[in-house]
Design an enzyme around this catalytic site. Structure first.
Site, PDB file in Angstrom:
ATOM      1  N   GLY A  17       0.894  -1.030   0.044  1.00 55.43           N
ATOM      2  CA  GLY A  17      -0.117  -0.060   0.024  1.00 55.43           C
ATOM      3  C   GLY A  17       1.043   1.291  -0.003  1.00 55.43           C
ATOM      4  N   GLY A  21      -1.061   7.795   1.502  1.00 52.13           N
ATOM      5  CA  GLY A  21      -0.956   8.053   3.039  1.00 52.13           C
ATOM      6  C   GLY A  21       0.049   7.256   3.616  1.00 52.13           C
ATOM      7  N   ASP A  62      -2.565  -7.230  -4.798  1.00 50.16           N
ATOM      8  CA  ASP A  62      -4.169  -7.384  -4.255  1.00 50.16           C
ATOM      9  C   ASP A  62      -4.390  -8.355  -2.949  1.00 50.16           C
ATOM     10  OD1 ASP A  62      -6.779  -7.160  -3.552  1.00 50.16           O
ATOM     11  OD2 ASP A  62      -7.680  -7.118  -5.682  1.00 50.16           O
ATOM     12  N   ASN A  89       1.384  -2.652   5.473  1.00 50.53           N
ATOM     13  CA  ASN A  89       0.773  -1.495   5.933  1.00 50.53           C
ATOM     14  C   ASN A  89      -0.635  -1.405   5.248  1.00 50.53           C
ATOM     15  OD1 ASN A  89       0.384   1.543   5.888  1.00 50.53           O
ATOM     16  ND2 ASN A  89       0.396   1.275   3.791  1.00 50.53           N
ATOM     17  N   SER A 141      -3.955  -0.621  14.532  1.00 47.79           N
ATOM     18  CA  SER A 141      -4.545   0.516  14.858  1.00 47.79           C
ATOM     19  C   SER A 141      -4.773   0.671  16.429  1.00 47.79           C
ATOM     20  CB  SER A 141      -5.952   0.594  14.062  1.00 47.79           C
ATOM     21  OG  SER A 141      -6.892   1.631  14.755  1.00 47.79           O
ATOM     22  N   TYR A 154     -13.351  -3.896  11.730  1.00 47.98           N
ATOM     23  CA  TYR A 154     -12.126  -3.400  11.426  1.00 47.98           C
ATOM     24  C   TYR A 154     -11.469  -3.620  12.856  1.00 47.98           C
ATOM     25  CZ  TYR A 154      -8.556   0.343  10.951  1.00 47.98           C
ATOM     26  OH  TYR A 154      -7.337   0.950  10.642  1.00 47.98           O
ATOM     27  N   LYS A 158      -7.675  -5.489  12.975  1.00 46.51           N
ATOM     28  CA  LYS A 158      -6.371  -4.934  13.838  1.00 46.51           C
ATOM     29  C   LYS A 158      -5.703  -5.640  14.843  1.00 46.51           C
ATOM     30  CE  LYS A 158      -5.722  -1.965  10.491  1.00 46.51           C
ATOM     31  NZ  LYS A 158      -4.641  -2.251   9.624  1.00 46.51           N
ATOM     32  N   VAL A 187      -4.890   9.499  11.467  1.00 49.26           N
ATOM     33  CA  VAL A 187      -3.939  10.172  10.805  1.00 49.26           C
ATOM     34  C   VAL A 187      -4.678  10.598   9.679  1.00 49.26           C
ATOM     35  CG1 VAL A 187      -1.928   9.468   9.508  1.00 49.26           C
ATOM     36  CG2 VAL A 187      -2.559   7.826  11.355  1.00 49.26           C
TER      37      VAL A 187
HETATM   38  N1  LIG Z   1      -5.413   6.884   8.472  1.00 51.50           N
HETATM   39  C1  LIG Z   1      -5.702   6.612   9.511  1.00 51.50           C
HETATM   40  O1  LIG Z   1      -6.341   7.104  10.483  1.00 51.50           O
HETATM   41  C2  LIG Z   1      -5.201   5.168  10.312  1.00 51.50           C
HETATM   42  C3  LIG Z   1      -5.229   4.858  11.801  1.00 51.50           C
HETATM   43  C4  LIG Z   1      -5.026   3.530  12.157  1.00 51.50           C
HETATM   44  C5  LIG Z   1      -4.417   2.695  11.349  1.00 51.50           C
HETATM   45  N2  LIG Z   1      -4.448   2.917   9.821  1.00 51.50           N
HETATM   46  C6  LIG Z   1      -3.983   1.651   8.915  1.00 51.50           C
HETATM   47  O2  LIG Z   1      -2.609   2.451   8.417  1.00 51.50           O
HETATM   48  C7  LIG Z   1      -2.956   1.623   7.163  1.00 51.50           C
HETATM   49  C8  LIG Z   1      -2.721   2.705   6.070  1.00 51.50           C
HETATM   50  O3  LIG Z   1      -3.863   3.476   6.152  1.00 51.50           O
HETATM   51  P1  LIG Z   1      -3.930   4.948   5.290  1.00 51.50           P
HETATM   52  O4  LIG Z   1      -4.701   5.771   5.916  1.00 51.50           O
HETATM   53  O5  LIG Z   1      -2.472   5.077   4.778  1.00 51.50           O
HETATM   54  O6  LIG Z   1      -4.819   4.437   3.870  1.00 51.50           O
HETATM   55  P2  LIG Z   1      -4.953   4.837   2.571  1.00 51.50           P
HETATM   56  O7  LIG Z   1      -4.475   6.224   2.274  1.00 51.50           O
HETATM   57  O8  LIG Z   1      -6.409   4.657   1.975  1.00 51.50           O
HETATM   58  O9  LIG Z   1      -4.002   3.928   1.866  1.00 51.50           O
HETATM   59  C9  LIG Z   1      -4.361   2.470   1.849  1.00 51.50           C
HETATM   60  C10 LIG Z   1      -3.213   1.540   1.006  1.00 51.50           C
HETATM   61  O10 LIG Z   1      -3.468   0.284   0.792  1.00 51.50           O
HETATM   62  C11 LIG Z   1      -3.606  -0.080  -0.374  1.00 51.50           C
HETATM   63  N3  LIG Z   1      -4.926  -1.164  -0.499  1.00 51.50           N
HETATM   64  C12 LIG Z   1      -5.943  -0.840  -0.284  1.00 51.50           C
HETATM   65  N4  LIG Z   1      -6.804  -2.164  -0.580  1.00 51.50           N
HETATM   66  C13 LIG Z   1      -5.870  -2.990  -0.714  1.00 51.50           C
HETATM   67  C14 LIG Z   1      -6.083  -4.297  -1.257  1.00 51.50           C
HETATM   68  N5  LIG Z   1      -7.365  -4.892  -1.195  1.00 51.50           N
HETATM   69  N6  LIG Z   1      -4.897  -4.958  -1.716  1.00 51.50           N
HETATM   70  C15 LIG Z   1      -3.673  -4.513  -1.566  1.00 51.50           C
HETATM   71  N7  LIG Z   1      -3.390  -3.039  -1.295  1.00 51.50           N
HETATM   72  C16 LIG Z   1      -4.794  -2.279  -0.984  1.00 51.50           C
HETATM   73  C17 LIG Z   1      -3.972   0.971  -1.349  1.00 51.50           C
HETATM   74  O11 LIG Z   1      -3.503   0.962  -2.483  1.00 51.50           O
HETATM   75  P3  LIG Z   1      -4.040   0.874  -3.922  1.00 51.50           P
HETATM   76  O12 LIG Z   1      -5.405   1.644  -3.694  1.00 51.50           O
HETATM   77  O13 LIG Z   1      -3.271   1.759  -4.835  1.00 51.50           O
HETATM   78  O14 LIG Z   1      -4.145  -0.695  -4.145  1.00 51.50           O
HETATM   79  C18 LIG Z   1      -3.279   2.106  -0.540  1.00 51.50           C
HETATM   80  O15 LIG Z   1      -1.833   2.404  -0.704  1.00 51.50           O
HETATM   81  C19 LIG Z   1      -4.180   0.866   7.107  1.00 51.50           C
HETATM   82  O16 LIG Z   1      -3.728  -0.577   7.325  1.00 51.50           O
HETATM   83  C20 LIG Z   1      -4.932   1.419   8.109  1.00 51.50           C
HETATM   84  O17 LIG Z   1      -5.881   0.576   8.551  1.00 51.50           O
HETATM   85  C21 LIG Z   1      -4.871   4.327   9.547  1.00 51.50           C
END
Ligand SMILES: NC(=O)c1ccc[n+]([C@@H]2O[C@H](COP(=O)([O-])OP(=O)(O)OC[C@H]3O[C@@H](n4cnc5c(N)ncnc54)[C@H](OP(=O)(O)O)[C@@H]3O)[C@@H](O)[C@H]2O)c1
Length: 284
Positions: A17, A21, A62, A89, A141, A154, A158, A187
């Protein structure tokens, strides 16, 4: 693991990913630290220049397709890519009352957030073990520690990924391979706009879910930067040995100290109040 410390040569890192983000920020930071970085996206061909970090080699992955995860790892091996650092990630976000979550959607979330990353880890860890060095970072998370209403699927994914890391850590650390979990709070990555929400419009949970989402979206908008989370991931990668978990954002690590000090019922009420769930999410 840094080029100058435990690793004798330039480490190779795989960041899932890496198109957006946190993953994008981690990929950028690891390139800056001198790593060879392979980053994944479901569709690297559609990434704009803005979604790409110079120096990162992009490959398609994927996580929803476990056979594809196997082919992906075999492709790395066939191309002689020896992964020293795996940052699991990539992940998706999902909301909905337990009663209203469609089971196929829950299965999908568990494949993407748990089974895909676990399978990838299974396939890459043997090489790390044979070479006697490696790091696996799970991006979990804070919700695994502070569960939230309407986020049960979710939260469960996690908690599951953290459980795999915490237990397998004892198997792998004698071989020089360390697993660790980074738990971000909110985030500001725009993930709110990509979250799947399952709700019956006039159902018994509609009002509570709406209220929680309103607060959650605001918390994400005010959240820490992806770069700050990436810095914590880097700490986990370079520490020797890394701690089992690292917390970042939403008042961490102070809230974790309070979590241990306060009775569970008090913590439940504090979380409920933060997300406006006094009347809907919990009783009393
Ligand atoms: N943002 C927050 O507040 C937050 C808080 C706690 C934890 N997290 C965790 O941090 C991680 C990243 O979050 P983010 O906020 O950076 O999210 P994001 O901006 O939506 O990025 C998600 C990434 O995962 C990839 N992805 C999505 N579905 C996928 C799939 N089926 N197979 C492979 N890749 C996939 C996407 O790539 P493509 O679309 O290019 O495939 C993208 O690069 C996640 O695990 C999320 O649960 C986020």
């Amino acid at each position: 693991m840094s080029p100058s410390s435990t690793s004798p040569s330039r480490p190779t890192s795989l960041v899932t990913g890496a198109s957006s983000g946190i993953g994008l920020a981690v990929a950028r930071l690891l390139v800056e630290r001198g790593h060879r970085v392979v980053g994944t996206s479901r569709d690297p061909d559609r990434l704009s220049a803005q979604d790409r970090v110079p120096g990162v080699e992009y490959r398609a992955l994927d996580l929803d397709d476990l056979d594809a995860v196997g082919r992906f790892a075999a492709g790395l091996l066939a191309d002689g890519v020896e992964v020293d650092v795996l940052v699991n990630n990539a992940g998706e976000s999902q909301c909905g009352a337990l009663e209203e979550l469609p089971l196929p959607e829950v299965e999908h979330l568990f494949r993407v957030n748990v089974l895909g990353p676990v399978h990838l880890t299974q396939l890459l860890v043997p090489g790390m073990r044979e070479r006697g060095r490696g790091r696996v970072v799970m991006v979990g998370s804070m919700l695994a520690t502070f569960p939230l209403a309407y986020r049960s699927s979710y939260v469960a994914t996690k908690a599951a990924i953290k459980g795999f890391a915490e237990a397998a850590r004892f198997e792998l650390s004698p071989h020089g391979v360390w697993l660790t979990t980074v738990e971000p709070g909110s985030v500001a990555t725009g993930i709110s706009g990509r979250r799947t929400v399952h709700s019956q419009e006039s159902g018994p949970y509609a009002a509570g879910l709406r209220q929680m989402l309103h607060r959650l979206d605001a918390a994400e908008r005010d959240g820490v930067s992806a770069a700050r989370v990436a810095a914590t991931v880097l700490r986990a990668v370079e520490a020797d040995p890394p701690a089992p978990t690292y917390a970042v954002g939403s008042g961490a690590p102070a809230v974790h100290v309070l979590r241990r000090a306060l009775p569970g019922s008090v913590v439940e009420r504090v979380v409920a109040r933060r997300f406006g769930l006094g009347q809907h999410g919990v009783r009393g």
